[in-house]
Design a protein around this motif. Structure first.
Motif, PDB file in Angstrom:
ATOM      1  N   GLY A 146       0.748  -1.191   0.230  1.00  0.00           N
ATOM      2  CA  GLY A 146      -0.136   0.068  -0.040  1.00  0.00           C
ATOM      3  C   GLY A 146       0.768   1.386   0.182  1.00  0.00           C
ATOM      4  O   GLY A 146       1.750   1.428  -0.772  1.00  0.00           O
ATOM      5  N   PHE A 147       0.473   2.320   0.908  1.00  0.00           N
ATOM      6  CA  PHE A 147       1.084   3.461   0.837  1.00  0.00           C
ATOM      7  C   PHE A 147       2.487   3.376   1.190  1.00  0.00           C
ATOM      8  O   PHE A 147       2.998   2.784   1.789  1.00  0.00           O
ATOM      9  CB  PHE A 147       0.433   4.640   1.806  1.00  0.00           C
ATOM     10  N   GLY A 148       3.402   4.364   0.728  1.00  0.00           N
ATOM     11  CA  GLY A 148       4.740   4.560   1.190  1.00  0.00           C
ATOM     12  C   GLY A 148       4.919   4.370   2.491  1.00  0.00           C
ATOM     13  O   GLY A 148       6.105   3.969   2.930  1.00  0.00           O
ATOM     14  N   GLY A 149       4.296   5.364   3.078  1.00  0.00           N
ATOM     15  CA  GLY A 149       4.655   5.631   4.751  1.00  0.00           C
ATOM     16  C   GLY A 149       4.102   4.184   5.448  1.00  0.00           C
ATOM     17  O   GLY A 149       4.608   4.264   6.808  1.00  0.00           O
ATOM     18  N   SER A 150       3.218   3.222   4.884  1.00  0.00           N
ATOM     19  CA  SER A 150       2.765   2.133   5.643  1.00  0.00           C
ATOM     20  C   SER A 150       3.933   1.137   6.130  1.00  0.00           C
ATOM     21  O   SER A 150       4.132   0.811   7.119  1.00  0.00           O
ATOM     22  CB  SER A 150       1.732   1.646   5.041  1.00  0.00           C
ATOM     23  N   ALA A 151       4.853   0.808   5.091  1.00  0.00           N
ATOM     24  CA  ALA A 151       5.700  -0.287   5.464  1.00  0.00           C
ATOM     25  C   ALA A 151       7.299   0.556   4.952  1.00  0.00           C
ATOM     26  O   ALA A 151       8.458   0.039   5.732  1.00  0.00           O
ATOM     27  CB  ALA A 151       5.371  -1.518   4.543  1.00  0.00           C
ATOM     28  N   ALA A 152       7.396   0.743   3.805  1.00  0.00           N
ATOM     29  CA  ALA A 152       8.893   1.107   3.386  1.00  0.00           C
ATOM     30  C   ALA A 152       9.433   2.344   4.002  1.00  0.00           C
ATOM     31  O   ALA A 152      10.589   2.037   4.387  1.00  0.00           O
ATOM     32  CB  ALA A 152       8.672   1.723   1.812  1.00  0.00           C
ATOM     33  N   ALA A 153       8.432   3.284   4.182  1.00  0.00           N
ATOM     34  CA  ALA A 153       9.243   4.290   5.387  1.00  0.00           C
ATOM     35  C   ALA A 153       9.786   4.044   6.584  1.00  0.00           C
ATOM     36  O   ALA A 153      10.909   3.999   6.866  1.00  0.00           O
ATOM     37  CB  ALA A 153       8.116   5.419   5.438  1.00  0.00           C
ATOM     38  N   PRO A 154       9.072   3.382   7.608  1.00  0.00           N
ATOM     39  CA  PRO A 154       9.409   2.931   8.743  1.00  0.00           C
ATOM     40  C   PRO A 154      10.564   1.685   8.781  1.00  0.00           C
ATOM     41  O   PRO A 154      11.430   1.754   9.540  1.00  0.00           O
ATOM     42  CB  PRO A 154       8.238   2.120   9.296  1.00  0.00           C
ATOM     43  N   ILE A 155      10.433   0.970   7.714  1.00  0.00           N
ATOM     44  CA  ILE A 155      11.713   0.075   7.436  1.00  0.00           C
ATOM     45  C   ILE A 155      13.007   0.699   7.045  1.00  0.00           C
ATOM     46  O   ILE A 155      14.183   0.484   7.674  1.00  0.00           O
ATOM     47  CB  ILE A 155      11.505  -1.235   6.460  1.00  0.00           C
ATOM     48  N   ALA A 156      12.910   1.795   6.291  1.00  0.00           N
ATOM     49  CA  ALA A 156      14.202   2.666   5.825  1.00  0.00           C
ATOM     50  C   ALA A 156      14.707   3.457   7.128  1.00  0.00           C
ATOM     51  O   ALA A 156      15.779   3.391   7.382  1.00  0.00           O
ATOM     52  CB  ALA A 156      13.917   3.725   4.834  1.00  0.00           C
ATOM     53  N   GLY A 157      13.606   3.936   7.807  1.00  0.00           N
ATOM     54  CA  GLY A 157      14.124   4.529   9.168  1.00  0.00           C
ATOM     55  C   GLY A 157      14.707   3.852  10.229  1.00  0.00           C
ATOM     56  O   GLY A 157      16.149   4.114  10.582  1.00  0.00           O
ATOM     57  N   LEU A 158      14.340   2.509  10.475  1.00  0.00           N
ATOM     58  CA  LEU A 158      15.005   1.473  11.228  1.00  0.00           C
ATOM     59  C   LEU A 158      16.553   1.251  10.886  1.00  0.00           C
ATOM     60  O   LEU A 158      17.409   1.250  11.656  1.00  0.00           O
ATOM     61  CB  LEU A 158      13.968   0.454  11.487  1.00  0.00           C
ATOM     62  N   ILE A 159      16.405   0.914   9.524  1.00  0.00           N
ATOM     63  CA  ILE A 159      17.759   0.617   8.916  1.00  0.00           C
ATOM     64  C   ILE A 159      18.881   1.884   9.041  1.00  0.00           C
ATOM     65  O   ILE A 159      19.925   1.415   9.392  1.00  0.00           O
ATOM     66  CB  ILE A 159      17.643   0.035   7.243  1.00  0.00           C
ATOM     67  N   MET A 160      18.415   2.666   8.693  1.00  0.00           N
ATOM     68  CA  MET A 160      19.275   4.002   8.574  1.00  0.00           C
ATOM     69  C   MET A 160      19.672   4.470  10.173  1.00  0.00           C
ATOM     70  O   MET A 160      20.760   4.546  10.448  1.00  0.00           O
ATOM     71  CB  MET A 160      18.637   5.261   8.219  1.00  0.00           C
ATOM     72  N   GLU A 161      18.986   4.196  11.075  1.00  0.00           N
ATOM     73  CA  GLU A 161      19.429   4.363  12.528  1.00  0.00           C
ATOM     74  C   GLU A 161      20.218   3.175  13.161  1.00  0.00           C
ATOM     75  O   GLU A 161      21.228   3.443  13.530  1.00  0.00           O
ATOM     76  CB  GLU A 161      18.117   4.449  13.524  1.00  0.00           C
ATOM     77  N   LYS A 162      19.908   1.900  12.604  1.00  0.00           N
ATOM     78  CA  LYS A 162      20.994   0.773  13.008  1.00  0.00           C
ATOM     79  C   LYS A 162      22.203   1.188  12.415  1.00  0.00           C
ATOM     80  O   LYS A 162      23.346   0.706  13.029  1.00  0.00           O
ATOM     81  CB  LYS A 162      20.247  -0.688  12.252  1.00  0.00           C
ATOM     82  N   TYR A 163      22.332   1.553  11.106  1.00  0.00           N
ATOM     83  CA  TYR A 163      23.895   1.972  10.432  1.00  0.00           C
ATOM     84  C   TYR A 163      24.385   3.143  11.210  1.00  0.00           C
ATOM     85  O   TYR A 163      25.548   2.859  11.553  1.00  0.00           O
ATOM     86  CB  TYR A 163      23.388   2.104   9.136  1.00  0.00           C
ATOM     87  N   LEU A 164      23.582   3.890  11.488  1.00  0.00           N
ATOM     88  CA  LEU A 164      24.561   5.240  11.990  1.00  0.00           C
ATOM     89  C   LEU A 164      24.630   5.167  13.520  1.00  0.00           C
ATOM     90  O   LEU A 164      25.537   5.701  14.080  1.00  0.00           O
ATOM     91  CB  LEU A 164      23.394   6.498  11.880  1.00  0.00           C
ATOM     92  N   ARG A 165      23.698   4.358  14.295  1.00  0.00           N
ATOM     93  CA  ARG A 165      23.830   4.432  15.828  1.00  0.00           C
ATOM     94  C   ARG A 165      24.138   3.110  16.353  1.00  0.00           C
ATOM     95  O   ARG A 165      24.466   2.816  17.430  1.00  0.00           O
ATOM     96  CB  ARG A 165      22.744   4.884  16.448  1.00  0.00           C
ATOM     97  N   ARG A 166      23.845   2.026  15.702  1.00  0.00           N
ATOM     98  CA  ARG A 166      24.220   0.541  16.180  1.00  0.00           C
ATOM     99  C   ARG A 166      23.309   0.304  17.123  1.00  0.00           C
ATOM    100  O   ARG A 166      23.301  -0.767  17.817  1.00  0.00           O
ATOM    101  CB  ARG A 166      25.591   0.419  16.606  1.00  0.00           C
ATOM    102  N   LYS A 167      22.004   0.948  17.325  1.00  0.00           N
ATOM    103  CA  LYS A 167      20.820   0.700  17.930  1.00  0.00           C
ATOM    104  C   LYS A 167      19.713   1.331  17.589  1.00  0.00           C
ATOM    105  O   LYS A 167      19.566   2.059  16.678  1.00  0.00           O
ATOM    106  CB  LYS A 167      21.119   1.169  19.527  1.00  0.00           C
ATOM    107  N   ILE A 168      18.754   0.664  18.095  1.00  0.00           N
ATOM    108  CA  ILE A 168      17.031   1.202  17.627  1.00  0.00           C
ATOM    109  C   ILE A 168      16.550   1.854  19.026  1.00  0.00           C
ATOM    110  O   ILE A 168      16.417   1.361  19.979  1.00  0.00           O
ATOM    111  CB  ILE A 168      16.475   0.099  17.407  1.00  0.00           C
ATOM    112  N   THR A 169      15.760   2.921  18.813  1.00  0.00           N
ATOM    113  CA  THR A 169      15.071   3.552  20.090  1.00  0.00           C
ATOM    114  C   THR A 169      13.607   3.479  19.679  1.00  0.00           C
ATOM    115  O   THR A 169      13.100   3.070  20.721  1.00  0.00           O
ATOM    116  CB  THR A 169      15.467   5.041  19.749  1.00  0.00           C
TER     117      THR A 169
END
Length: 638
Positions: A562-585
């Motif tokens: 469905g919408f881009g904000g429903s699945a793709a956006a949260p997955i991208a945000g989590l992956i970017m945080e994992k790479y940049l901070r090595r943890k998830i908030t």
């Protein structure tokens, strides 16, 4: 006079005789190769296969290495098996397997050794070595098994398998022999020449019973095998496995790039499988099951799947419009007289707000101005010149062409031009109403996830990119093809990126991409919803972080979500945080994405659904996706 002729004739034959004697002396005394051939009953030429090069991630963790194994060879004319059932019991095979293997060996050659059983472990070899002495015609040869430290990157790494008859016939240099292994896909295929190493040759003495008696001439004529070059990738193995875990039970892709270098950080093709299953002697059976699986796990979606980019394409439209000068950062458009609908928001008064609100009418009007170069008094017929100029601008973003990534089978996608529409509608017979859907990333435009990740990298770099590549170094010197260090310009001036990035930040802070937010970090992103004729639409997100100093650019495609904000956006945000901070908030979002199962939304035929109920290879599950890879310095000494 006659006496002189007699001496000439005698002298002639004497010279001929001396030549023959000299040649005979050379062949029998001086020429070592003749000595070896003449001693074929006691001297054996043994080819040593080198270990393939290993593959590492960007932090030095081992991804692919070699495990020593043994192949059992058979020479049919010398084979003696009096008790077939006992022989099969020792090897753990069925009688029908024995018959088929012997038949295949005989078809190859009655007098030359060929593979009977592949990849026996050291334990298997030790348990049957003494017993096999009773069976003449069989011998062991050292080999190696490609081994993976983690069940990930199956399509990116690729696999090796036995060379085919067609490949043997087409090889440019006589290097490979029947039963040799060769890279067939992925990195293994692209870097085959570097990975395979150099063969060695040994000459050994043996008696008539085939018992080893030592090296020939003390090994003077032996040449050592040289291991293949190691490959050093830009992949972050920890983040790669984390991305895998988020894409379990989903169909789609994740591609993350380091903008400053073009190195691939993460590449997910979902659903995926454990690459170890294609590195065993059960390759044929497992490969067949993967081919039959209706979710197509062998299909490398990041470089091969084609989608409409949806609203993510509006970023390119905005940049082209600014560069062409048909709009300024403060240009606004109303929703009036527009055939495309919009979301519930007021009239858009700037480029940044157009991006933030993903306003369809805004980009319809912008595209129309690009096509007619702001001369929009009569737009009944489309401007062929305007479309060609637009096509030239957009193609500099890598759309409609191969980027040149070091993976096979990269698809070009489609970027329509005058020739394309002339073929459909007739020469100059098409109108703006036939093409306006491409203004919002629909219609005839097709892109791959890799290309949209590269678009995110271009915007992150404010105008340029390096060709995306998995491997950033080959061998001890870590050599890299110059094509991967060549800077490519998008043709859009740096100042035009600021309002677009402002709009992307707004989309993440308060717009359709807010599910990609990272606590205490500014993220730039854009969602897209790709129309799909079969089933629900596809969810897309592209973006980068941190917005002011980008370290990672990413594209996520989740089919039927469905919408881009429903699945793709949260997955991208989590992956970017994992790479940049090595943890998830945002642990709640992480839990929701890992538990989301979209496989039921994939449209399958009745025949495909019946295949799922049969014995198919299991695809990657959450428990394997999150399995940590061991850090192995020297796997051969563990």
């Amino acid at each position: 006079m006659l006496e002189n002729r007699r001496f000439v004739i005698i002298g002639f034959f004497a010279v001929i005789g001396l030549i023959y004697l000299s040649r005979l002396f050379y062949l029998q005394v001086l020429d070592e190769s003749y000595s070896i051939v003449s001693s074929s009953n006691s001297i054996k030429r043994v080819i040593e296969i080198p270990f393939r090069g290993q593959i590492y991630d960007r932090t030095g963790k081992l991804i692919v290495y070699n495990t020593p194994v043994y192949d059992l060879l058979v020479t049919p004319s010398k084979a003696r098996v009096e008790d077939t059932l006992r022989f099969c019991s020792v090897l753990g095979i069925e009688r029908r397997d024995f018959d088929s293997l012997m038949t295949a060996a005989s078809v190859y050659s009655r007098n030359k050794p060929s593979i009977f059983l592949r990849q026996l472990s050291k334990e298997d070899f030790a348990s049957i070595q003494d017993v096999m002495v009773d069976y003449s015609g069989f011998q062991f040869a050292k080999s190696s098994l490609r081994t993976y430290t983690a069940p990930t990157l199956a399509n990116t790494l690729g696999y090796v398998s036995e060379i085919t008859k067609g490949q043997l016939e087409k090889q440019e240099e006589p290097y490979y022999r029947q039963s040799d292994y060769i890279g067939q896909s992925g990195v293994e295929k692209i870097y085959e020449n570097e990975l395979r190493g150099k063969r060695g040759t040994k000459f050994i003495m043996q008696n008539v019973a085939g018992v080893y008696k030592g090296p020939w001439k003390g090994g003077e004529l032996d040449t050592m095998a040289v291991a293949g070059a190691n490959l050093y990738s830009g992949i972050d193995l920890e983040v790669q496995q984390y991305a895998d875990s988020l894409m379990v039970n989903k169909v789609g892709s994740v591609v993350a790039i380091e903008p400053s270098t073009g190195q691939i950080l993460t590449m997910v093709s979902a659903p995926t499988y454990d690459p170890n299953i294609l590195a065993s002697r059960f390759f044929s059976k497992n490969y067949t099951k993967l081919v039959r699986n209706p979710y197509k796990p062998l299909f490398n979606r990041p470089v091969m799947a084609s989608y409409r980019p949806g609203s993510t394409f509006k970023l390119i439209q905005a940049l082209v419009g600014l560069q062409e000068g048909v709009v300024t950062p403060g240009t606004g458009f109303s929703h009036a007289n527009c055939p495309v609908g919009c979301h519930n928001h007021a009239a858009t008064t700037s480029i940044a707000l157009g991006v933030t609100h993903s306003c369809n009418p805004y980009f319809y009007h912008l595209f129309r101005r690009v096509i007619y170069n702001n001369k929009i008094s009569n737009t009944f017929k489309a401007s062929a010149a305007g479309l060609e100029d637009w096509h030239s601008r957009v193609s500099k973003f890598g759309i409609g062409q191969q980027l040149g990534i070091d993976l096979p089978s990269e698809r070009k996608g489609n970027l329509p031009d005058k020739k394309y529409y002339d073929k459909i509608y007739g020469e100059n017979a098409w109108k703006f109403s036939n093409i306006y859907s491409i203004s919002i990333g629909e219609g005839e435009i097709l892109i791959t996830p890799l290309k949209m990740a590269n678009v995110a990298a271009i915007i992150a770099n404010r105008g340029y990119f390096y060709t995306p590549h998995v491997i950033h170094g080959v061998g001890d010197q870590k050599k890299l093809d110059p094509m991967y260090t060549t800077r490519h310009e998008s043709g859009v001036s740096m100042q035009h990126f600021s309002p677009v990035i402002e709009g992307m930040i707004g989309a993440v802070e308060a717009g359709t991409a807010k599910n990609a937010r990272i606590q205490d970090m500014v993220v730039a992103g854009k969602t897209g919803t790709s129309q799909n004729k079969k089933g629900d639409d596809h969810s897309i997100f592209i973006g980068f972080a941190p917005a002011d100093n980008p370290k990672i650019a990413i594209a996520v495609f989740v089919e039927n979500a469905g919408f881009g904000g429903s699945a793709a956006a949260p997955i991208a945000g989590l992956i970017m945080e994992k790479y940049l901070r090595r943890k998830i908030t945002n642990l709640a979002m992480e839990k929701r994405m890992k538990e989301t199962n979209l496989m039921s939304k994939v449209v399958l035929t009745d025949q495909q659904r019946s295949l799922l109920k049969s014995d198919t290879v299991k695809l990657l599950k959450p428990d394997t996706a999150k399995k940590k890879a061991p850090v192995i310095v020297n796997p051969l000494k563990k």
